[in-house]
Scaffold this motif. Structure first.
Motif, PDB file in Angstrom:
ATOM      1  N   ILE A 391      -1.771  60.972  11.663  1.00 31.79           N
ATOM      2  CA  ILE A 391      -1.026  60.003  10.862  1.00 31.79           C
ATOM      3  C   ILE A 391      -1.276  58.612  11.421  1.00 31.79           C
ATOM      4  CG2 ILE A 391       1.239  59.293  10.042  1.00 31.79           C
ATOM      5  CD1 ILE A 391       2.177  62.169  10.334  1.00 31.79           C
ATOM      6  N   ARG A 392      -1.788  57.724  10.571  1.00 32.28           N
ATOM      7  CA  ARG A 392      -2.107  56.372  11.015  1.00 32.28           C
ATOM      8  C   ARG A 392      -1.468  55.344  10.083  1.00 32.28           C
ATOM      9  NH1 ARG A 392      -8.629  56.552  12.391  1.00 32.28           N
ATOM     10  NH2 ARG A 392      -8.587  58.452  13.696  1.00 32.28           N
ATOM     11  N   GLU A 393      -1.054  54.243  10.696  1.00 34.50           N
ATOM     12  CA  GLU A 393      -0.547  53.119   9.903  1.00 34.50           C
ATOM     13  C   GLU A 393      -1.661  52.096   9.711  1.00 34.50           C
ATOM     14  OE1 GLU A 393       2.815  49.586  10.207  1.00 34.50           O
ATOM     15  OE2 GLU A 393       3.267  51.569  11.055  1.00 34.50           O
ATOM     16  N   HIS A 394      -1.702  51.487   8.522  1.00 38.21           N
ATOM     17  CA  HIS A 394      -2.730  50.514   8.189  1.00 38.21           C
ATOM     18  C   HIS A 394      -2.073  49.239   7.657  1.00 38.21           C
ATOM     19  CE1 HIS A 394      -5.901  53.707   8.194  1.00 38.21           C
ATOM     20  NE2 HIS A 394      -4.884  54.453   7.811  1.00 38.21           N
ATOM     21  N   SER A 395      -2.713  48.126   7.881  1.00 41.58           N
ATOM     22  CA  SER A 395      -2.295  46.844   7.297  1.00 41.58           C
ATOM     23  C   SER A 395      -3.457  46.280   6.502  1.00 41.58           C
ATOM     24  CB  SER A 395      -1.881  45.855   8.395  1.00 41.58           C
ATOM     25  OG  SER A 395      -0.711  46.285   9.042  1.00 41.58           O
ATOM     26  N   THR A 408      -2.072  56.715   6.284  1.00 43.43           N
ATOM     27  CA  THR A 408      -2.870  57.866   5.890  1.00 43.43           C
ATOM     28  C   THR A 408      -2.428  59.070   6.711  1.00 43.43           C
ATOM     29  OG1 THR A 408      -4.613  57.224   7.462  1.00 43.43           O
ATOM     30  CG2 THR A 408      -4.911  56.589   5.140  1.00 43.43           C
ATOM     31  N   MET A 409      -2.439  60.230   6.085  1.00 43.87           N
ATOM     32  CA  MET A 409      -2.168  61.502   6.746  1.00 43.87           C
ATOM     33  C   MET A 409      -3.440  62.331   6.586  1.00 43.87           C
ATOM     34  SD  MET A 409       1.703  62.059   5.204  1.00 43.87           S
ATOM     35  CE  MET A 409       2.007  63.583   6.087  1.00 43.87           C
ATOM     36  N   ASP A 410      -4.158  62.487   7.695  1.00 44.12           N
ATOM     37  CA  ASP A 410      -5.493  63.063   7.651  1.00 44.12           C
ATOM     38  C   ASP A 410      -5.501  64.435   8.310  1.00 44.12           C
ATOM     39  OD1 ASP A 410      -8.158  63.251   7.167  1.00 44.12           O
ATOM     40  OD2 ASP A 410      -8.748  61.540   8.399  1.00 44.12           O
TER      41      ASP A 410
END
Length: 648
Positions: A391-395, A408-410
């Motif tokens: 699980i990653r946060e993006h800007s 995103t949940m990869d």
């Protein structure tokens, strides 16, 4: 791999209510989705925060009687009685004897509050002027999603706890609500939304009923809508509402009415929307957002900020607001104690990787952290069986300088594993938000090998009032640029292959954008649109709130008879010929927010044009099918999603 029926393993916790005398004791509802019986079960639990022990308040119903359905428990002010809701009725439980009795029988109770002396309860109930033969409609708001036909008005009633005698407190062609007693019980405050009987737009009045004389006075204020009232011991009143418009693009903020004076908006209002606005499909809805501490010195309230529902303290003397540095995503809470420098709360909270659990949190004013202790592990077994995800946060920085937050949940695959593609999710509202909340939908699809991508484009709550207003008259414009820009940025930052398939899915306003995008952008292999809009012109006239919500979202100047061209220009059905993406349409038969005719129009248009389209209809369901619909319908929906993406 998760299965659709694993929905039934999620425990759903309701709002806790702390005992007024024994602060380590609380009561809350504990529920499940009973898929076999196609119903939600819910029993009341007594929980001790000191010993971490719990016990059911009542024995389970005998076989054949259906599941328990007890919710919304609230202690009387002295803690000697407990009121709760059961299938729309109001019940009373006496802990000293163990007896429970039905208190209100002839009316369906929507909500209720105890009087300070504990001798009565004030509740709201609708006088519904509907019958099976025929009925005359006089008001604009004659239906409401989730309730159905609501031709009558919501009024206030009072029931005597000892005798069960009911008294009517309000009447007339208006909806009444937000009842709140003065601390000493001498006055009852409430609102009337349509004092002149015309319910096109809210024009709320705040009224004060003197309990001794029966006289009613009006309080001066300028709010365009009111969502809560908090009377204070000195005769002043705090309230929450909207300043300029009753529409959801505007945040609810705090105002203050001094005794005998006019209302004013607090200078220290924080630029966040009051309440719970982060979407999730594994929680209870309609939970408490404002709680007054027992010592009257402060009020705690929930607000949505950057993808998380957190808590704020409002000092009732200084009227200053302080954010509690709480990192949990709060679903419901109550105050255990509050002093000038220390606050303890019990709360239900979740996270992206954990359904809701009960916690206890203590905050000291001099600290920049909150000490948090998890009290339950109701969903730990399910959590342990969730697939491994990165699980990653993006800007994403937009061309005009805004920052779009997303995630995103990869799936974490073995060396031989293959990702099935990326599903771009678009939330509804548009003034809601994705964030740090548990979505079983996401985990279910991710367990099948899909990367899940989701973000909060302009219009979403939690990024300031200007960001929320950024969608007005921009549906299908800058919001789409935000979403597709985020997708390109998130995919580029991962390890996706250039030819990896992309899919698209959204509901309500998110479904509108799915319909809009596939008429212009053909990068997606398949799409799913749920409870979606295709024709803004007809939706304005047959939605429960289309005449208010959609006209405002279009800019407030366009209407059916003066700007048909613009309204249809913003309607996806105009571009049906350009659709090339295989589409699954999902809609609920009794959806009054986005009526089913929207799905019927869209399906017939695409089918006549020879497009690949299927239509899945859910009988009897409302707009909130995906989160609170019948368990078997939720299971069928999940399986339909998996099948649709798998064959494409």
């Amino acid at each position: 791999m998760l299965q659709s029926i694993d929905l039934g393993r999620i425990t759903l916790l309701g709002a806790p209510d702390v005992h007024p005398g024994q602060r380590e004791k609380l009561v809350l509802a504990k529920g499940k989705m009973d898929i076999e019986r196609d119903a939600y079960s819910s029993q009341l639990i007594l929980f001790n925060t000191a010993t971490r022990t719990e016990a059911p308040l009542f024995a389970a119903p005998p076989d054949g009687q259906g599941p328990a359905a007890d919710v919304s428990p609230r202690w009387s002010p002295d803690g000697e009685l407990l009121a709760f809701m059961r299938t729309g009725g109001l019940w009373l439980y006496e802990p000293s004897t163990g007896d429970a009795r039905l208190l209100v029988t002839e009316r369906k109770v929507k909500d209720y509050i105890w009087a300070p002396d504990g001798r009565s309860i004030v509740f709201t109930s609708r006088d519904n002027e509907v019958n099976a033969t025929a009925y005359k409609i006089k008001r604009m708001r004659y239906k409401l999603d989730g309730e159905g036909m609501t031709n009558g008005y919501t009024n206030l009633f009072e029931v005597n706890v000892g005798t069960s005698e009911i008294s009517r407190l309000t009447s007339g062609e208006s909806d009444y609500g937000n009842p709140a007693f003065s601390p000493d019980g001498s006055a009852l405050y409430f609102t009337t939304d349509f004092p002149d009987g015309f319910d096109l737009e809210k024009r709320p009045e705040i009224r004060k009923l003197d309990r001794a004389s029966g006289s009613i006075s009006k309080l001066k204020h300028e709010a365009r809508s009111v969502s809560a009232l908090i009377p204070l011991p000195d005769g002043s009143v705090l309230g929450t509402g909207k300043k300029d418009t009753p529409n959801s693009a505007e945040f609810d903020k705090w105002f203050y009415i001094q005794q005998g004076g006019e209302g004013r908006w607090l200078e220290g209002n924080v630029d966040v929307p009051l309440g719970y606005h982060v979407i999730g499909d594994s929680k209870r809805t309609g939970l408490n957002a404002v709680v007054r501490a027992a010592n009257e010195e402060c009020i705690l309230f929930a607000g949505t900020n950057e993808g998380r529902q957190t808590l704020y303290k409002l000092d009732t003397a200084s009227l200053e607001i302080t954010a509690l540095p709480l990192e949990l995503n709060v679903l419901a809470f109550d105050v255990e104690y509050a002093t000038a420098r220390e606050i303890a709360v019990v709360l239900v909270a979740d996270a992206m990787d954990r359904p809701g659990e009960l916690y206890r949190a203590v905050w000291r004013e001099e600290s920049d952290k909150v000490a948090v202790e998890r009290l339950t592990n109701c969903n730990e077994e399910l959590r342990q069986q969730l697939p491994a995800l990165d699980i990653r946060e993006h800007s994403h920085l937009t061309p005009d300088g805004l920052t779009v937050q997303g995630w995103t949940m990869d799936p974490v695959t073995d060396s031989g594993g293959v990702r099935q593609g990326t599903i771009l999710m678009i939330h509804g509202g548009p003034h809601l938000a994705y964030g740090h909340s548990f979505h079983y939908d996401f985990w279910y699809l991710a367990s099948r090998g899909y990367r899940i991508a989701f973000c909060n484009p302009r219009g979403s709550y939690g990024y300031g009032q200007a960001f929320s207003y950024g969608i007005i008259k921009e549906w299908g414009g800058k919001d789409v640029q935000d979403i597709l820009g985020f997708l390109e940025n998130a995919v580029a930052s991962g390890d996706a292959a250039a030819d990896e398939p992309l899919y698209l899915m959204g509901g309500s306003y998110g479904g509108y954008l799915v319909n809009w995008i596939i008429g212009r952008d053909h990068r997606f292999k398949a799409a799913v649109t749920e409870r979606s809009i295709c024709n803004m012109y007809s939706k304005i006239g047959n939605s429960d709130l289309g005449f208010q919500i959609n006209l405002y979202e279009l800019g407030g100047q366009s209407d059916l008879w003066n700007d048909e061209e613009f309204i249809m220009e913003r309607s996806p059905i105009r571009y049906a010929r350009e659709v090339a993406t295989p589409l699954l349409i999902i809609h609920a038969e009794k959806d009054h927010r986005v009526p089913v005719e929207q799905a019927e129009q869209w399906f017939q248009a695409l089918k006549r044009l020879g497009k690949e389209v299927e239509f899945m209809l859910f009988p009897g369901a409302s707009h909130a099918l995906a989160s609170i619909g019948r368990p078997q319908q939720r299971v069928a929906r999940l399986e339909a999603l998996a099948d649709w993406f798998a064959v494409h």
